[in-house]
Design a protein around this motif. Structure first.
Motif, PDB file in Angstrom:
ATOM      1  N   GLN A   1      11.159  -4.484  18.949  1.00 51.33           N
ATOM      2  CA  GLN A   1      12.416  -3.893  19.403  1.00 51.33           C
ATOM      3  C   GLN A   1      13.392  -4.952  19.923  1.00 51.33           C
ATOM      4  N   ASN A   2      14.645  -4.712  19.683  1.00 52.37           N
ATOM      5  CA  ASN A   2      15.727  -5.492  20.286  1.00 52.37           C
ATOM      6  C   ASN A   2      16.283  -4.633  21.415  1.00 52.37           C
ATOM      7  N   PRO A   3      16.093  -4.988  22.671  1.00 56.62           N
ATOM      8  CA  PRO A   3      15.730  -6.307  23.168  1.00 56.62           C
ATOM      9  C   PRO A   3      14.269  -6.492  23.564  1.00 56.62           C
TER      10      PRO A   3
ATOM     11  N   GLY B   1      18.282  -0.360   7.374  1.00 59.23           N
ATOM     12  CA  GLY B   1      17.707  -1.672   7.080  1.00 59.23           C
ATOM     13  C   GLY B   1      18.823  -2.692   6.925  1.00 59.23           C
ATOM     14  N   THR B   2      18.439  -3.963   6.825  1.00 65.16           N
ATOM     15  CA  THR B   2      19.455  -5.025   6.694  1.00 65.16           C
ATOM     16  C   THR B   2      18.867  -6.257   6.023  1.00 65.16           C
ATOM     17  N   PHE B   3      19.727  -7.012   5.345  1.00 63.85           N
ATOM     18  CA  PHE B   3      19.330  -8.319   4.819  1.00 63.85           C
ATOM     19  C   PHE B   3      19.657  -9.436   5.819  1.00 63.85           C
ATOM     20  N   SER B   4      20.209  -9.073   6.983  1.00 66.13           N
ATOM     21  CA  SER B   4      20.684 -10.109   7.906  1.00 66.13           C
ATOM     22  C   SER B   4      19.579 -11.043   8.379  1.00 66.13           C
ATOM     23  N   LYS B   5      18.394 -10.499   8.622  1.00 67.94           N
ATOM     24  CA  LYS B   5      17.345 -11.337   9.196  1.00 67.94           C
ATOM     25  C   LYS B   5      16.423 -11.897   8.125  1.00 67.94           C
TER      26      LYS B   5
ATOM     27  N   GLU C   1      16.251   5.682  12.786  1.00 71.36           N
ATOM     28  CA  GLU C   1      15.259   4.602  12.886  1.00 71.36           C
ATOM     29  C   GLU C   1      15.924   3.296  12.467  1.00 71.36           C
ATOM     30  N   ASP C   2      16.083   2.391  13.407  1.00 69.32           N
ATOM     31  CA  ASP C   2      16.761   1.122  13.127  1.00 69.32           C
ATOM     32  C   ASP C   2      15.685   0.048  12.981  1.00 69.32           C
ATOM     33  N   ASP C   3      15.616  -0.568  11.806  1.00 68.17           N
ATOM     34  CA  ASP C   3      14.467  -1.444  11.524  1.00 68.17           C
ATOM     35  C   ASP C   3      14.886  -2.791  10.920  1.00 68.17           C
ATOM     36  N   PRO C   4      15.647  -3.598  11.666  1.00 70.73           N
ATOM     37  CA  PRO C   4      16.064  -4.873  11.075  1.00 70.73           C
ATOM     38  C   PRO C   4      14.939  -5.901  10.991  1.00 70.73           C
ATOM     39  N   TYR C   5      13.877  -5.685  11.783  1.00 69.91           N
ATOM     40  CA  TYR C   5      12.876  -6.746  11.940  1.00 69.91           C
ATOM     41  C   TYR C   5      11.517  -6.431  11.324  1.00 69.91           C
ATOM     42  N   GLY C   6      11.364  -5.206  10.766  1.00 65.51           N
ATOM     43  CA  GLY C   6      10.048  -4.744  10.318  1.00 65.51           C
ATOM     44  C   GLY C   6       9.342  -5.722   9.386  1.00 65.51           C
TER      45      GLY C   6
ATOM     46  N   LEU D   1      26.140 -12.542   4.932  1.00 65.10           N
ATOM     47  CA  LEU D   1      26.377 -11.696   3.754  1.00 65.10           C
ATOM     48  C   LEU D   1      26.870 -10.314   4.155  1.00 65.10           C
ATOM     49  N   ARG D   2      26.561  -9.904   5.399  1.00 61.05           N
ATOM     50  CA  ARG D   2      26.923  -8.578   5.924  1.00 61.05           C
ATOM     51  C   ARG D   2      26.442  -7.466   4.986  1.00 61.05           C
ATOM     52  N   LEU D   3      25.150  -7.439   4.765  1.00 61.40           N
ATOM     53  CA  LEU D   3      24.579  -6.417   3.887  1.00 61.40           C
ATOM     54  C   LEU D   3      23.465  -5.650   4.590  1.00 61.40           C
TER      55      LEU D   3
ATOM     56  N   GLY E   1      26.383  -4.494   6.712  1.00 63.91           N
ATOM     57  CA  GLY E   1      25.461  -4.735   7.823  1.00 63.91           C
ATOM     58  C   GLY E   1      24.953  -3.417   8.391  1.00 63.91           C
ATOM     59  N   ALA E   2      23.805  -3.489   9.066  1.00 57.14           N
ATOM     60  CA  ALA E   2      23.276  -2.291   9.732  1.00 57.14           C
ATOM     61  C   ALA E   2      24.226  -1.857  10.843  1.00 57.14           C
ATOM     62  N   GLN E   3      25.013  -2.805  11.351  1.00 55.66           N
ATOM     63  CA  GLN E   3      25.951  -2.455  12.423  1.00 55.66           C
ATOM     64  C   GLN E   3      26.954  -1.411  11.930  1.00 55.66           C
ATOM     65  N   GLN E   4      27.408  -1.568  10.691  1.00 59.78           N
ATOM     66  CA  GLN E   4      28.333  -0.552  10.170  1.00 59.78           C
ATOM     67  C   GLN E   4      27.620   0.797  10.019  1.00 59.78           C
TER      68      GLN E   4
HETATM   69  C1  LIG Z   1      18.557  -3.473  16.339  1.00 60.92           C
HETATM   70  C2  LIG Z   1      19.689  -3.978  15.524  1.00 60.92           C
HETATM   71  N1  LIG Z   1      20.402  -3.124  14.780  1.00 60.92           N
HETATM   72  C3  LIG Z   1      21.420  -3.527  14.035  1.00 60.92           C
HETATM   73  C4  LIG Z   1      21.796  -4.857  14.019  1.00 60.92           C
HETATM   74  C5  LIG Z   1      22.981  -5.257  13.180  1.00 60.92           C
HETATM   75  O1  LIG Z   1      22.551  -5.978  12.084  1.00 60.92           O
HETATM   76  P1  LIG Z   1      23.515  -6.384  10.887  1.00 60.92           P
HETATM   77  O2  LIG Z   1      23.666  -7.863  10.939  1.00 60.92           O
HETATM   78  O3  LIG Z   1      22.788  -5.915   9.665  1.00 60.92           O
HETATM   79  O4  LIG Z   1      24.814  -5.682  11.064  1.00 60.92           O
HETATM   80  C6  LIG Z   1      21.092  -5.791  14.771  1.00 60.92           C
HETATM   81  C7  LIG Z   1      21.494  -7.191  14.788  1.00 60.92           C
HETATM   82  O5  LIG Z   1      21.006  -8.026  15.480  1.00 60.92           O
HETATM   83  C8  LIG Z   1      20.006  -5.328  15.541  1.00 60.92           C
HETATM   84  O6  LIG Z   1      19.288  -6.155  16.298  1.00 60.92           O
END
Ligand SMILES: Cc1ncc(COP(=O)(O)O)c(C=O)c1O
Length: 421
Positions: A176-178, A248-252, A204-209, A258-260, A103-106
Motif C-alpha cells: 500500500q501507498n503509503p 492499473g498503471t505502467f508508471s512503475k 481497487e488501486d493496484d500500481p505495485y502488484g 508515459l502517463r499510461l 495514468g492511474a491518477q486520471q
Molecule cells: C496508489 C497510487 N495510485 C495511483 C497513482 C498514480 O499513478 P500514475 O502515475 O499511473 O498516474 C500512484 C502513483 O504513485 C499511486 O501510488
C-alpha cells in the motif's frame, strides 16, 4: 479592473489545498538533497534503449496513426495486451472491460467524477493514497476512514463503517501507498463478501502488484469478486456485471513519464467512464500508447519487471538495515514485501510535519504521515519513506541524517523530563 480570481472560483476549489507532495518534490530538485519523499522509480532502470528502438520502429511503420487522434477507449492492441496480462492474475477481462487512461491518477479522477456527489462519503484505508484524496476533494467528498495494521485494512471494523452508507470503498491491497502493507487473503475474502452484502462497489488501486520481491502473490479483489458473483455474462466484447473497478498503471513497471494507466470494469462502467474522459482529454496520447505497445508486445515486460524487483528488493533491505542501525528506540516501521514505500512511526510527541523543516536543512526529505489522512490532525508521528529512488550509499546516508535528527529530539525530550523530575 483585474478580476479578483478567488471570488470567481467554484465551491469545489475550497477543499483543494496545495499539494504537499508537489511542494516537497520541489525540494527534491535541489541537487544535494537525499529524497525519500517522492514515489519516483529508479531512473537508471528506465528502458531507454528499448524505448528508442520502439519509437523508431513505430514512426517508420505506423507513424501517421501514432500522431493522429484515436478512440477514447484506447489503442485496441494495447487493450488486448492488458487483458492478456491481467489474465495471469486471474482477472478475466475482455477489451470492452478496459479503458486506457492518462495514468492511474486520471482514472481516480474519472471515478470521482462519475460517482461522487458533494457530501458523498468514500470509505478509505487510514492512511491512504494522498493523490486519491486530492482528486476526490475536488468533487467535495467526505471520508469514512478505517484503520489498517500490518495485514492491511482492518476488515473486522468494516461493518460499522459500511452501515454509514459510503458511496464506494477505496483500497490498495498490494504494498500500500503509503503503508507498504499487503491485505491478507482472509481479509480480501472478507472485504469482497462485505462489499457485496452491503451492495457497495470497490475501487481497487493496484500500481505495485507486479513489484513483489518476496512471499506469495495474492489474488486481486476483482478476481475474488468474480468468483463470488459467479461467471458474469459477456456481450461478446466484455463482461457485464461485477462489483469492482480495478486500476492499473505502467508508471512503475515501464516509466511514469508515459502517463499510461488503465481501468478494468464491467462494460457499462467503462462506457460511462469513456463519456467522463471525453470531456477531460478526448483520449490518452496515441503516440504513448502505441510506443508502449511496441515496447512490450514481444515479451519485454517480464524480463524488465524481474530486474526492477531485484533492485527494489535490495534497496528495501538496505533501508531496513539502515533504520535498524540509525533510528532511535521507540521507532517502528513496516516491512513491505514489494512496492516502493515503507511507513515509519516515531515517538508520539514528535511531529513529523514540524520536523520536516529541520530535515530539509539536513538535506533529507520524506513525506509527513498526516498528508495521507483525511483528518490531518492524525498520523502526526508518522512518515512515508520511499526506497526505490535513492541508491544504496545515498539511502544509508539519508537514513543516518534522519536518525540523527530523531536522536537529538529524543535526547532533548529526555533532558526536559529529567529537569522536570
Ligand atoms: C496508489 C497510487 N495510485 C495511483 C497513482 C498514480 O499513478 P500514475 O502515475 O499511473 O498516474 C500512484 C502513483 O504513485 C499511486 O501510488
Amino acid at each position: 479592473m483585474s478580476t479578483p480570481w478567488k471570488s470567481r472560483y467554484a465551491q469545489r476549489t475550497q477543499r483543494m489545498g496545495r499539494s504537499i507532495i508537489r511542494e516537497l518534490l520541489k525540494f527534491t530538485q535541489q541537487p544535494d538533497i537525499i529524497s525519500f519523499a517522492g514515489g519516483l522509480p529508479a531512473p537508471e532502470l528506465f528502458p531507454l534503449a528499448e524505448c528508442e528502438a520502439a519509437a523508431c520502429r513505430l514512426l517508420n511503420t505506423h507513424g501517421t496513426a501514432a500522431l493522429q487522434y484515436g478512440p477514447t477507449e484506447g489503442y485496441p492492441p494495447l487493450r488486448r495486451f492488458i487483458c492478456d496480462r491481467m489474465a495471469r492474475y486471474g482477472i478475466r477481462a475482455e477489451p470492452g472491460n478496459v479503458l486506457i487512461t492518462s495514468g492511474a491518477q486520471q482514472a481516480l479522477d474519472l471515478v470521482g467524477k462519475m460517482l461522487i456527489n458533494p457530501g458523498d462519503r468514500v470509505l478509505v484505508e487510514e492512511p491512504t493514497y494522498l493523490g486519491a484524496l486530492q482528486a476526490w476533494n475536488a468533487y467535495q467528498a467526505d471520508y469514512v476512514a478505517v484503520p489498517q495494521d500490518d495485514d492491511g485494512l482492518r476488515t473486522e471494523l468494516l461493518e460499522g463503517a459500511l452501515r454509514v452508507g459510503p458511496k464506494f470503498i477505496y483500497v490498495l491491497p498490494n504494498f500500500q501507498n503509503p503503508g507498504g502493507t499487503t491485505l491478507s487473503l482472509e481479509r480480501r475474502f472478507d472485504l469482497v463478501r462485505l462489499a457485496n452484502k452491503y451492495g457497495i462497489p470497490l475501487v481497487e488501486d493496484d500500481p505495485y502488484g507486479a513489484l513483489r520481491f518476496e512471499g506469495e502473490h495474492l489474488p486481486p479483489l476483482i478476481a475474488l469478486d468474480a468468483d463470488h458473483q459467479g461467471d458474469a455474462p459477456s456481450n461478446g466484447h466484455g463482461y457485464m456485471a461485477g462489483n469492482v473497478i480495478y486500476l492499473g498503471t505502467f508508471s512503475k513497471t515501464l516509466a511514469p513519464g508515459l502517463r499510461l494507466g488503465w481501468v478494468v470494469a464491467p462494460v457499462e462502467v467503462v462506457e460511462q467512464l469513456v463519456m467522463m474522459k471525453q470531456g477531460t482529454d478526448l483520449q490518452t496520447s496515441s503516440f504513448d500508447q502505441m510506443l508502449a505497445y511496441e515496447m512490450v508486445k514481444d515479451g519485454f515486460m517480464d524480463e524488465h519487471i524481474r530486474a526492477i524487483r531485484k533492485v527494489y528488493g535490495e534497496r528495501r533491505d538496505v533501508m531496513l538495515a539502515a533504520l535498524e542501525r540509525y533510528f532511535p528506540e521507540g521507532c517502528s516501521w513496516t516491512r513491505p514485501q514489494g512496492g516502493l514505500f515503507l511507513w515509519a512511526r516515531v515517538p508520539e510527541w514528535i511531529d513529523t510535519g514540524d520536523l520536516m523543516a529541520e530535515a530539509v536543512q539536513a538535506q533529507v526529505a520524506y513525506v509527513p504521515g498526516f498528508a495521507f489522512y483525511p483528518d490531518a490532525t492524525r498520523g502526526r508521528n508518522t512518515m512515508r519513506l520511499n526506497f526505490s529512488n535513492a541508491g544504496p550509499a545515498q539511502m544509508e546516508e539519508g537514513i543516518r541524517r534522519l536518525g540523527n535528527l530523531l536522536k537529538a529530539k529524543v535526547a532533548e525530550h529526555d533532558r526536559l523530563h529529567a529537569v522536570a523530575a
